[in-house]
Motif scaffolding. Structure first.
Motif, mmCIF file in Angstrom:
data_model
loop_
_atom_site.group_PDB
_atom_site.id
_atom_site.type_symbol
_atom_site.label_atom_id
_atom_site.label_comp_id
_atom_site.label_asym_id
_atom_site.label_seq_id
_atom_site.Cartn_x
_atom_site.Cartn_y
_atom_site.Cartn_z
ATOM 1 N N PHE A 189 0.839 -1.196 0.000
ATOM 2 C CA PHE A 189 0.000 0.000 0.000
ATOM 3 C C PHE A 189 0.880 1.254 0.000
ATOM 4 O O PHE A 189 0.562 2.260 -0.639
ATOM 5 C CB PHE A 189 -0.925 -0.013 1.227
ATOM 6 C CG PHE A 189 -2.084 0.920 1.116
ATOM 7 C CD1 PHE A 189 -3.242 0.557 0.450
ATOM 8 C CD2 PHE A 189 -2.017 2.189 1.665
ATOM 9 C CE1 PHE A 189 -4.309 1.425 0.331
ATOM 10 C CE2 PHE A 189 -3.071 3.071 1.551
ATOM 11 C CZ PHE A 189 -4.227 2.692 0.885
ATOM 12 N N SER B 32 -8.029 -4.215 9.477
ATOM 13 C CA SER B 32 -7.638 -4.645 8.118
ATOM 14 C C SER B 32 -6.858 -5.952 8.166
ATOM 15 O O SER B 32 -5.787 -6.087 7.556
ATOM 16 C CB SER B 32 -6.808 -3.555 7.421
ATOM 17 O OG SER B 32 -7.526 -2.349 7.361
ATOM 18 N N GLY C 1 -2.022 -7.329 3.749
ATOM 19 C CA GLY C 1 -0.652 -7.838 3.841
ATOM 20 C C GLY C 1 -0.130 -7.741 5.264
ATOM 21 O O GLY C 1 0.182 -8.757 5.905
ATOM 22 N N VAL C 2 -0.042 -6.533 5.797
ATOM 23 C CA VAL C 2 0.460 -6.369 7.164
ATOM 24 C C VAL C 2 -0.526 -6.985 8.155
ATOM 25 O O VAL C 2 -0.123 -7.660 9.114
ATOM 26 C CB VAL C 2 0.693 -4.878 7.498
ATOM 27 C CG1 VAL C 2 1.170 -4.734 8.936
ATOM 28 C CG2 VAL C 2 1.709 -4.265 6.545
ATOM 29 N N GLY D 244 -13.180 -5.437 6.237
ATOM 30 C CA GLY D 244 -14.152 -4.516 5.655
ATOM 31 C C GLY D 244 -15.138 -5.175 4.716
ATOM 32 O O GLY D 244 -16.027 -4.511 4.201
ATOM 33 N N LYS E 240 -13.482 -11.581 3.182
ATOM 34 C CA LYS E 240 -12.197 -11.595 3.898
ATOM 35 C C LYS E 240 -12.256 -12.374 5.217
ATOM 36 O O LYS E 240 -11.210 -12.611 5.831
ATOM 37 C CB LYS E 240 -11.766 -10.158 4.209
ATOM 38 C CG LYS E 240 -11.526 -9.305 2.974
ATOM 39 C CD LYS E 240 -11.117 -7.903 3.373
ATOM 40 C CE LYS E 240 -10.755 -7.058 2.152
ATOM 41 N NZ LYS E 240 -10.343 -5.703 2.535
ATOM 42 N N TYR F 292 0.334 2.734 12.517
ATOM 43 C CA TYR F 292 1.387 2.536 11.501
ATOM 44 C C TYR F 292 0.941 2.928 10.099
ATOM 45 O O TYR F 292 1.645 2.637 9.119
ATOM 46 C CB TYR F 292 1.915 1.089 11.544
ATOM 47 C CG TYR F 292 0.903 0.039 11.176
ATOM 48 C CD1 TYR F 292 -0.047 -0.392 12.095
ATOM 49 C CD2 TYR F 292 0.875 -0.509 9.906
ATOM 50 C CE1 TYR F 292 -0.984 -1.343 11.757
ATOM 51 C CE2 TYR F 292 -0.057 -1.466 9.560
ATOM 52 C CZ TYR F 292 -0.984 -1.876 10.501
ATOM 53 O OH TYR F 292 -1.924 -2.818 10.155
ATOM 54 N N LEU G 283 -7.059 8.209 1.987
ATOM 55 C CA LEU G 283 -7.293 8.050 0.548
ATOM 56 C C LEU G 283 -8.726 7.560 0.324
ATOM 57 O O LEU G 283 -9.302 6.922 1.199
ATOM 58 C CB LEU G 283 -6.305 7.049 -0.049
ATOM 59 C CG LEU G 283 -4.821 7.343 0.171
ATOM 60 C CD1 LEU G 283 -3.974 6.307 -0.557
ATOM 61 C CD2 LEU G 283 -4.473 8.748 -0.311
ATOM 62 N N LEU H 255 8.510 1.759 9.156
ATOM 63 C CA LEU H 255 9.567 0.773 8.906
ATOM 64 C C LEU H 255 10.716 1.321 8.077
ATOM 65 O O LEU H 255 11.853 0.871 8.208
ATOM 66 C CB LEU H 255 8.941 -0.418 8.168
ATOM 67 C CG LEU H 255 9.787 -1.661 7.985
ATOM 68 C CD1 LEU H 255 9.970 -2.380 9.300
ATOM 69 C CD2 LEU H 255 9.149 -2.608 6.965
HETATM 70 N N1 NAP Z 1 4.457 2.180 9.247
HETATM 71 C C1 NAP Z 1 5.042 1.267 8.510
HETATM 72 O O1 NAP Z 1 6.212 1.004 8.645
HETATM 73 C C2 NAP Z 1 4.231 0.506 7.521
HETATM 74 C C3 NAP Z 1 4.780 -0.569 6.818
HETATM 75 C C4 NAP Z 1 3.977 -1.267 5.915
HETATM 76 C C5 NAP Z 1 2.653 -0.864 5.735
HETATM 77 N N2 NAP Z 1 2.180 0.207 6.407
HETATM 78 C C6 NAP Z 1 0.779 0.633 6.260
HETATM 79 O O2 NAP Z 1 -0.026 -0.461 6.604
HETATM 80 C C7 NAP Z 1 -1.239 -0.402 5.905
HETATM 81 C C8 NAP Z 1 -1.480 -1.728 5.237
HETATM 82 O O3 NAP Z 1 -0.532 -1.902 4.189
HETATM 83 P P1 NAP Z 1 -0.606 -3.174 3.229
HETATM 84 O O4 NAP Z 1 0.396 -2.958 2.165
HETATM 85 O O5 NAP Z 1 -0.528 -4.403 4.042
HETATM 86 O O6 NAP Z 1 -2.063 -3.015 2.568
HETATM 87 P P2 NAP Z 1 -3.323 -3.976 2.725
HETATM 88 O O7 NAP Z 1 -3.701 -4.039 4.166
HETATM 89 O O8 NAP Z 1 -3.077 -5.238 2.004
HETATM 90 O O9 NAP Z 1 -4.437 -3.164 1.951
HETATM 91 C C9 NAP Z 1 -5.037 -2.066 2.521
HETATM 92 C C10 NAP Z 1 -6.336 -2.422 3.295
HETATM 93 O O10 NAP Z 1 -6.727 -1.253 3.997
HETATM 94 C C11 NAP Z 1 -8.132 -1.160 4.078
HETATM 95 N N3 NAP Z 1 -8.465 0.200 3.623
HETATM 96 C C12 NAP Z 1 -8.960 1.165 4.430
HETATM 97 N N4 NAP Z 1 -9.095 2.315 3.769
HETATM 98 C C13 NAP Z 1 -8.673 2.090 2.496
HETATM 99 C C14 NAP Z 1 -8.580 2.919 1.333
HETATM 100 N N5 NAP Z 1 -8.940 4.194 1.356
HETATM 101 N N6 NAP Z 1 -8.110 2.381 0.193
HETATM 102 C C15 NAP Z 1 -7.753 1.076 0.152
HETATM 103 N N7 NAP Z 1 -7.808 0.248 1.254
HETATM 104 C C16 NAP Z 1 -8.276 0.751 2.408
HETATM 105 C C17 NAP Z 1 -8.711 -2.315 3.267
HETATM 106 O O11 NAP Z 1 -9.021 -3.372 4.193
HETATM 107 P P3 NAP Z 1 -10.368 -3.420 5.070
HETATM 108 O O12 NAP Z 1 -11.452 -2.794 4.256
HETATM 109 O O13 NAP Z 1 -10.608 -4.886 5.283
HETATM 110 O O14 NAP Z 1 -10.054 -2.693 6.325
HETATM 111 C C18 NAP Z 1 -7.508 -2.767 2.415
HETATM 112 O O15 NAP Z 1 -7.570 -4.125 2.090
HETATM 113 C C19 NAP Z 1 -1.133 0.803 4.968
HETATM 114 O O16 NAP Z 1 -1.745 1.915 5.553
HETATM 115 C C20 NAP Z 1 0.351 0.998 4.859
HETATM 116 O O17 NAP Z 1 0.701 2.299 4.501
HETATM 117 C C21 NAP Z 1 2.934 0.879 7.286
#
Ligand code: NAP
Length: 339
Positions: free
Chosen positions: A37, A146, A150-151, A171, A175, A235, A241, A280
């Protein structure tokens, strides 16, 4: 490559000279790269560490798998032809990449390239949130928003490995089953039932840990549903978005930022609750901690101890489609681009 911020149309496939490894680097012939994401946020020009470390143009991508093509003079652990997984601070959407040796691990024989490329970022993120920030102990109640992502999936797997009771939130209905299969004790589908009453039924005394990447949409209530000693780990802010859109809606994002709750340290002391946050991409500078996380995760992966979230494979040129799928909010597990 992304030359300037934009929608999925700003993802360009370009030719570039092959990189050559420095003395401490390994050059990897990439066979697959994970899509995260955060890559969408990089493409939209909103990812601060991308601006800090690279600027424009940028090749997104945090994780790859492939075969070693060449090694620098000081590299002893890898030889050409070895199958490896690598993590990188950007640059992963490339057919060749040179990485410092500590950012690589052997790809376990039981894993394909796509599975390998989809592993490190989600699991490193989950490891840091749970083991460094949350101090998990068996029996703790962990709420994962969520949880099919992935995370989210990696959080479920690692929290169960630590003996916790895991409540996953998703959501949409498709899932629920995948999150149960990863080991969650309870899954709440917030498209079908009110989220917070369901959390109260599943955790009547509150949660020890809530993992929240939604942002304003849930953060205030995540904090309110902690028990004493509990903590929210923040995180991400994906609700800034708009689901299904690859364009930044500036007003929505600003409104979302204004709605992010402020936490009062006086009240936090009084209620004995904490709020922690991390990114991260700054962990690459903390080598001992990074190494500890990599060793733990890759040891468990090699021994086959981790259930892995499903991986959707797409051809490399379908990178725009991969981003659109993530924007939809409907994906389960990870997406990997395969070269
Ligand atoms: N801080 C860090 O170091 C770090 C590292 C990696 C990832 N992240 C963050 O962790 C989150 C998850 O990353 P990921 O790559 O594993 O993605 P992901 O969870 O596979 O996909 C995003 C999920 O977020 C939910 N969602 C909520 N609002 C959304 C929107 N406006 N657009 C699309 N999806 C939305 C959906 O799940 P539901 O509808 O089921 O809730 C979607 O499946 C992201 O916010 C990412 O930036 C942070």
């Amino acid at each position: 490559m992304v030359r300037r911020a934009g929608g999925t149309g700003s993802l360009l496939v370009e030719e570039a000279p092959d990189p050559t490894p420095s003395s401490d680097e390994v050059c990897v012939e990439v066979r697959a790269c994970g899509v995260n994401f955060a890559d969408l946020v990089v493409r939209m020009g909103l990812y601060r560490s991308a601006k800090q470390y690279v600027g424009w143009p940028i090749v997104p991508g945090f994780e790859v798998s492939g075969t070693v093509q060449a090694v620098g003079a000081n590299v002893a652990r890898y030889r050409p032809g070895d199958r490896v997984i690598g993590v990188t601070r950007f640059g992963g959407y490339a057919s060749r990449i040179c990485l410092p040796e500590p950012q690589l691990r052997p790809l376990p024989a039981a894993l394909g390239f796509a599975q390998g490329a989809a592993f490190p970022v989600a699991f490193l993120t989950a490891w840091y949130a749970l083991h460094e920030l949350s101090r998990l102990r068996p029996g703790r109640v962990v709420l994962v928003h969520s949880a099919a992502g992935g995370v989210g999936g990696a959080l479920v797997v690692l929290a169960k490995r630590a003996g916790c009771r895991v409540i996953g939130v998703v959501g949409s209905a498709h899932k629920v089953q995948p999150v149960l299969e990863l080991g969650a004790d309870v899954v709440i589908d917030k498209s079908r039932e009110a989220l917070w009453p369901a959390v109260e039924r599943a955790a009547p005394d509150g949660c020890h840990v809530v993992l929240d990447a939604n942002g304003a949409e849930t953060l205030k209530q995540s904090y309110a549903h902690l028990r004493p000693t509990g903590r929210v780990v923040v995180y991400g802010f994906h609700s800034l978005l708009r689901r299904g859109s690859d364009r930044l809606n500036v007003f929505r994002a600003l409104a979302g930022l204004l709605r992010v709750p402020r936490f009062n340290p006086y009240e936090m002391v009084d209620k004995n609750r904490g709020v922690l946050a991390f990114n991260l991409s700054y962990l690459f500078d903390e080598l001992p901690l990074f190494g500890e996380a990599m060793d733990d995760l890759f040891g468990a992966l090699e021994r086959g101890e981790l259930r892995l979230p499903p991986v959707t494979e797409l051809p490399f040129d379908n990178v725009g489609e991969a981003h659109r799928l993530l924007h939809s909010g409907g994906t389960v597990g990870k997406i990997a681009l395969v070269l």
